[in-house]
Design a protein around this motif. Structure first.
Motif, mmCIF file in Angstrom:
data_model
loop_
_atom_site.group_PDB
_atom_site.id
_atom_site.type_symbol
_atom_site.label_atom_id
_atom_site.label_comp_id
_atom_site.label_asym_id
_atom_site.label_seq_id
_atom_site.Cartn_x
_atom_site.Cartn_y
_atom_site.Cartn_z
ATOM 1 N N UNK A 5 0.800 -1.233 0.000
ATOM 2 C CA UNK A 5 0.000 0.000 0.000
ATOM 3 C C UNK A 5 0.827 1.275 0.000
ATOM 4 N N UNK A 6 2.160 1.143 -0.049
ATOM 5 C CA UNK A 6 3.019 2.320 -0.039
ATOM 6 C C UNK A 6 2.954 3.019 1.309
ATOM 7 N N UNK A 7 3.537 4.213 1.350
ATOM 8 C CA UNK A 7 3.450 5.021 2.574
ATOM 9 C C UNK A 7 2.141 5.797 2.506
ATOM 10 N N UNK A 8 1.045 5.089 2.748
ATOM 11 C CA UNK A 8 -0.293 5.656 2.582
ATOM 12 C C UNK A 8 -1.061 5.624 3.897
ATOM 13 N N UNK A 9 -2.269 6.166 3.860
ATOM 14 C CA UNK A 9 -3.110 6.164 5.058
ATOM 15 C C UNK A 9 -3.504 4.745 5.434
ATOM 16 N N UNK A 10 -3.696 3.878 4.437
ATOM 17 C CA UNK A 10 -4.014 2.475 4.715
ATOM 18 C C UNK A 10 -2.901 1.828 5.526
ATOM 19 N N UNK A 11 -1.653 2.119 5.137
ATOM 20 C CA UNK A 11 -0.502 1.591 5.866
ATOM 21 C C UNK A 11 -0.459 2.151 7.274
ATOM 22 N N UNK A 12 -0.761 3.427 7.404
ATOM 23 C CA UNK A 12 -0.723 4.072 8.716
ATOM 24 C C UNK A 12 -1.759 3.450 9.655
ATOM 25 N N UNK A 13 -2.968 3.248 9.168
ATOM 26 C CA UNK A 13 -4.043 2.662 9.983
ATOM 27 C C UNK A 13 -3.688 1.232 10.377
ATOM 28 N N UNK A 14 -3.148 0.465 9.419
ATOM 29 C CA UNK A 14 -2.754 -0.919 9.707
ATOM 30 C C UNK A 14 -1.639 -0.964 10.739
ATOM 31 N N UNK A 15 -0.705 -0.012 10.668
ATOM 32 C CA UNK A 15 0.408 0.047 11.624
ATOM 33 C C UNK A 15 -0.105 0.347 13.029
ATOM 34 N N UNK A 16 -1.101 1.221 13.110
ATOM 35 C CA UNK A 16 -1.680 1.549 14.413
ATOM 36 C C UNK A 16 -2.283 0.308 15.063
ATOM 37 N N UNK A 17 -2.994 -0.472 14.266
ATOM 38 C CA UNK A 17 -3.612 -1.690 14.789
ATOM 39 C C UNK A 17 -2.551 -2.703 15.224
ATOM 40 N N UNK A 18 -1.523 -2.870 14.381
ATOM 41 C CA UNK A 18 -0.474 -3.850 14.691
ATOM 42 C C UNK A 18 0.315 -3.446 15.920
ATOM 43 N N UNK A 19 0.572 -2.141 16.083
ATOM 44 C CA UNK A 19 1.350 -1.652 17.224
ATOM 45 C C UNK A 19 0.478 -1.448 18.464
ATOM 46 N N UNK A 20 -0.831 -1.701 18.297
ATOM 47 C CA UNK A 20 -1.786 -1.532 19.401
ATOM 48 C C UNK A 20 -1.772 -0.098 19.951
ATOM 49 N N UNK A 21 -1.769 0.848 19.008
ATOM 50 C CA UNK A 21 -1.816 2.266 19.346
ATOM 51 C C UNK A 21 -3.031 2.865 18.640
ATOM 52 N N UNK A 22 -3.847 3.576 19.358
ATOM 53 C CA UNK A 22 -5.023 4.179 18.730
ATOM 54 C C UNK A 22 -4.579 5.197 17.684
ATOM 55 N N UNK A 23 -5.364 5.282 16.626
ATOM 56 C CA UNK A 23 -5.011 6.231 15.568
ATOM 57 C C UNK A 23 -4.988 7.655 16.085
ATOM 58 N N UNK A 24 -5.878 7.945 16.995
ATOM 59 C CA UNK A 24 -5.931 9.290 17.572
ATOM 60 C C UNK A 24 -4.642 9.615 18.317
ATOM 61 N N UNK A 25 -4.140 8.652 19.102
ATOM 62 C CA UNK A 25 -2.888 8.862 19.822
ATOM 63 C C UNK A 25 -1.713 8.941 18.853
ATOM 64 N N UNK A 26 -1.726 8.079 17.830
ATOM 65 C CA UNK A 26 -0.635 8.058 16.855
ATOM 66 C C UNK A 26 -0.513 9.393 16.130
ATOM 67 N N UNK A 27 -1.649 10.053 15.926
ATOM 68 C CA UNK A 27 -1.638 11.341 15.218
ATOM 69 C C UNK A 27 -0.961 12.445 16.050
ATOM 70 N N UNK A 28 -0.822 12.201 17.338
ATOM 71 C CA UNK A 28 -0.166 13.194 18.183
ATOM 72 C C UNK A 28 1.319 13.304 17.865
ATOM 73 N N UNK A 29 1.966 12.154 17.581
ATOM 74 C CA UNK A 29 3.386 12.198 17.227
ATOM 75 C C UNK A 29 3.637 11.957 15.746
ATOM 76 N N UNK A 30 2.584 11.652 14.999
ATOM 77 C CA UNK A 30 2.682 11.567 13.535
ATOM 78 C C UNK A 30 1.508 12.316 12.927
ATOM 79 N N UNK A 31 1.483 13.642 13.066
ATOM 80 C CA UNK A 31 0.329 14.412 12.589
ATOM 81 C C UNK A 31 0.095 14.308 11.088
ATOM 82 N N UNK A 32 1.158 13.998 10.344
ATOM 83 C CA UNK A 32 1.013 13.871 8.887
ATOM 84 C C UNK A 32 0.883 12.404 8.457
#
Length: 224
Positions: free
Chosen positions: A23-50
């Motif tokens: 999926x490249x460096x895309x939003x799909x990858x970002x969402x999947x990474x959040x799930x795999x790392x067990x970090x909420x997307x909302x929290x992840x956006x705090x240190x990865x706003x982009x």
């Protein structure tokens, strides 16, 4: 050594890598990474706003961190500058073992919206290399060295991405040729400086170039 990648960002970036190839460096990858790392997307956006863009940047900086640690262990003091540069570029690329993640990053940073960010990452890598091999330039050479090396590094990475030769031997031959081209350019500069027909121009240019100084070291490198 520069400040390493934030642990939370690193955790998320490592979780993203398996998906980047698909999926490249895309939003799909970002969402999947959040799930795999067990970090909420909302929290992840705090240190990865982009989102995934910040993960792609972290991937490159993480590679720089690994390179800096590894290169400091090398015994290079007796080598010529060109040999030091070759070893440094070769090691930096070898440490970026995930070709697909690099390829997807190249595509991402080729977009006009992110081109400046990509250029800055390459510049930072070149800056690290020059510092590690002992560059102490204080004038315009500080800029010219990093500009030239950035071009060499970027071209070599692109060649490496398409290289299917054994142990990427063709890439290292390509790197040799690019460094040889740079050396020819440097030799030509020396000849122009000593040429009586260009001495007047060199004198005027020299006065202008003497005013150019390297950036002060107390500037925060994380500022835009």
């Amino acid at each position: 050594m520069r400040r390493p990648v934030d642990p939370e960002v690193l955790k998320l970036m490592l979780a993203a890598l398996p998906n980047v190839a698909f999926d490249g460096w895309s939003n799909l990858t970002f969402v999947a990474a959040c799930k795999k790392a067990n970090i909420s997307e909302r929290k992840a956006r705090l240190f990865c706003p982009r989102g995934a863009l910040d993960l792609a940047i972290a991937f490159h900086k993480w590679g720089d961190d690994q390179f800096e640690i590894s290169f400091k262990k090398k015994r290079i003091s007796k080598l010529k500058v060109r040999e030091k540069i070759k070893k440094a570029v070769e090691l930096r690329i070898k440490l970026a073992s995930d070709k697909e993640a690099v390829r997807r990053g190249v595509v991402l940073f080729a977009l006009p919206l992110h081109a400046f960010e990509g250029s800055r990452l390459i510049w930072d890598t070149s800056d690290i290399i020059w510092e590690l091999i002992g560059d102490n330039s204080e004038d315009y050479n500080w800029y010219s060295k990093r500009t030239i090396l950035s071009a060499v590094y970027a071209a070599t990475v692109l060649y490496w991405l398409g290289d299917n030769s054994e142990e990427n031997k063709e890439t290292w031959h390509f790197l040799d040729r690019r460094i040889e081209d740079v050396m020819k350019f440097e030799n030509a500069k020396v000849q122009l400086k000593t040429n009586k027909f260009t001495q007047e121009f060199n004198g005027l240019a020299g006065k202008f170039l003497q005013k150019i100084k390297r950036p002060t070291k107390n500037i925060d490198p994380n500022l835009p």
